[in-house]
Design an enzyme around this catalytic site. Structure first.
Site, PDB file in Angstrom:
ATOM      1  CB  CYS A 130       3.336 -78.594 110.242  1.00 30.64           C
ATOM      2  SG  CYS A 130       3.581 -77.245 108.943  1.00 30.64           S
ATOM      3  CB  CYS A 133       0.362 -77.552 108.227  1.00 31.69           C
ATOM      4  SG  CYS A 133       2.082 -77.554 107.646  1.00 31.69           S
ATOM      5  CG  ASP A 134      -1.813 -79.200 111.137  1.00 31.02           C
ATOM      6  OD1 ASP A 134      -2.495 -79.142 110.045  1.00 31.02           O
ATOM      7  OD2 ASP A 134      -0.944 -79.921 111.316  1.00 31.02           O
TER       8      ASP A 134
END
Ligand code: NAP
Length: 316
Positions: A130, A133-134
């Protein structure tokens, strides 16, 4: 007892909830562990009609608000057992048990992993599926992306906002991705491609430090130093719950007809649980609408005592 239970809270499930609740059916959405499905892990959605640009989380929160406005109940629970042989259906979750006269399966799909040594060990310590997300953890660092499809390129392009270099590693010499993303990726000064190459090991200490690679043509092995590895190599449907009770195809996708009926009367399906081809938020939403409209018709027939069609009887 609800009229309709919907498993999943991505665009398919939430659109089904909007239509079912607006048709005055008592509607329960069981979100699964992660609200919003895959689209909620996407930062920029640029192709959802009506929104020039919106984040995945915001899009799904809007859909949820719309469903709740019509009276849908949204419950966070992961269903672990589903009895779908006859209506009313019983759904056993980790938190509670639920009953509904009709069921819409909108459980989506999950990202596939490489299955190479180090991938699990460094999960969350440099290995990710992701970018939204990261990605921000890799500001000024070098990352690798595995895959040659639209996801790999879209997420690779997103990672160029943070990373100083993004190396896209593809197992063939030609991308699967469409021309729009391909042209943008080729034009990016931050993206480099490694062709005909697979990752065989993820290496590091506390965090990822590099990858061991193999050229699939020559067999030559090499190492590349990277701080992160993002894997975008496709998805598998989240349909294990229905193995043995609904007809699934060889890849595990729910078999359905054009009107979203499954092999079980009263059970409908929408989104990536049955679609390995289009896989778009908008197609999933459209199928959610169709599934809810068919569920509504099924409930009318159920009340009148008429026989309900299944996927086979309705015809594809
Ligand atoms: P995909 O199209 O199935 O592509 C998966 C990629 O991963 C392929 O390039 C494949 O290689 C590679 N791959 C598969 N297994 C592998 C393995 N074990 N090791 C190394 N590489 C592996 O999946 P996707 O990119 O997630 O896209 C899914 C669908 O969503 C597509 O229909 C796509 O168009 C759509 N999508 C659209 C957008 C957009 O329009 N903006 C964005 C994201 C996704 P091969 O090419 O050799 O098979």
């Amino acid at each position: 007892m609800h009229d309709v239970a919907i498993l999943g809270s991505g665009p398919a499930g939430l659109t089904a909830a909007i239509y079912a609740a607006r048709a005055n059916l008592s509607t329960l959405v069981l979100t699964g562990d992660a609200f919003g499905g895959q689209i909620a892990t996407t930062n920029d959605v640029e192709n959802y009609p009506g929104f020039d640009e919106i984040s995945g989380p915001e899009l799904t929160m809007r859909m949820r608000g719309q469903a709740e406005r019509f009276g849908a109940q949204v419950v966070t629970d992961q269903i672990v057992e589903a009895a779908v042989d006859a209506s009313p259906f019983t759904l056993r979750g980790r938190a509670d048990e639920y009953r509904a006269r009709a069921l819409i399966v909108a459980t989506g799909a999950s990202p596939r992993l490489l299955g190479v040594p180090g991938e699990q060990e460094f999960w969350g310590r440099g290995v990710s599926v992701c970018a939204t997300c990261d990605g921000a953890f890799f500001r000024g660092q070098e990352v690798a992306v595995v895959g040659g499809g639209d996801s790999a390129l879209q997420e690779g392009l997103f990672l160029t906002r943070f990373a100083s270099k993004v190396t896209i590693i593809h197992r063939r010499g030609e991308l699967r991705a469409g021309p729009y993303l391909r042209d943008r990726a080729f034009a990016s000064p931050t993206i480099e491609f490694l062709w005909d190459t697979v990752v065989t090991h993820v290496e590091g200490d506390d965090v990822v430090r590099g990858l061991r690679l193999r050229n699939v043509d020559t067999g030559a092995e090499s190492d590349v130093a990277v701080d992160g590895l993002f894997v975008f190599i496709g998805h598998d449907p989240n349909t294990e719950l229905f193995r043995g009770t609904l007809d699934l195809d060889a890849d595990g996708y729910v078999v359905s007809d054009r009107t979203m009926h499954t092999s079980a009367p009263g059970v409908f399906v929408a989104g990536e649980a049955q679609d390995h081809y289009f896989r778009q938020a908008i197609t999933a939403a459209g199928e959610g609408c169709q599934a809810a409209m068919e569920a509504e018709k099924y409930l009318v027939r159920l009340q009148s005592g008429a026989a309900a069609p299944t996927a086979a009887a309705a015809g594809a």
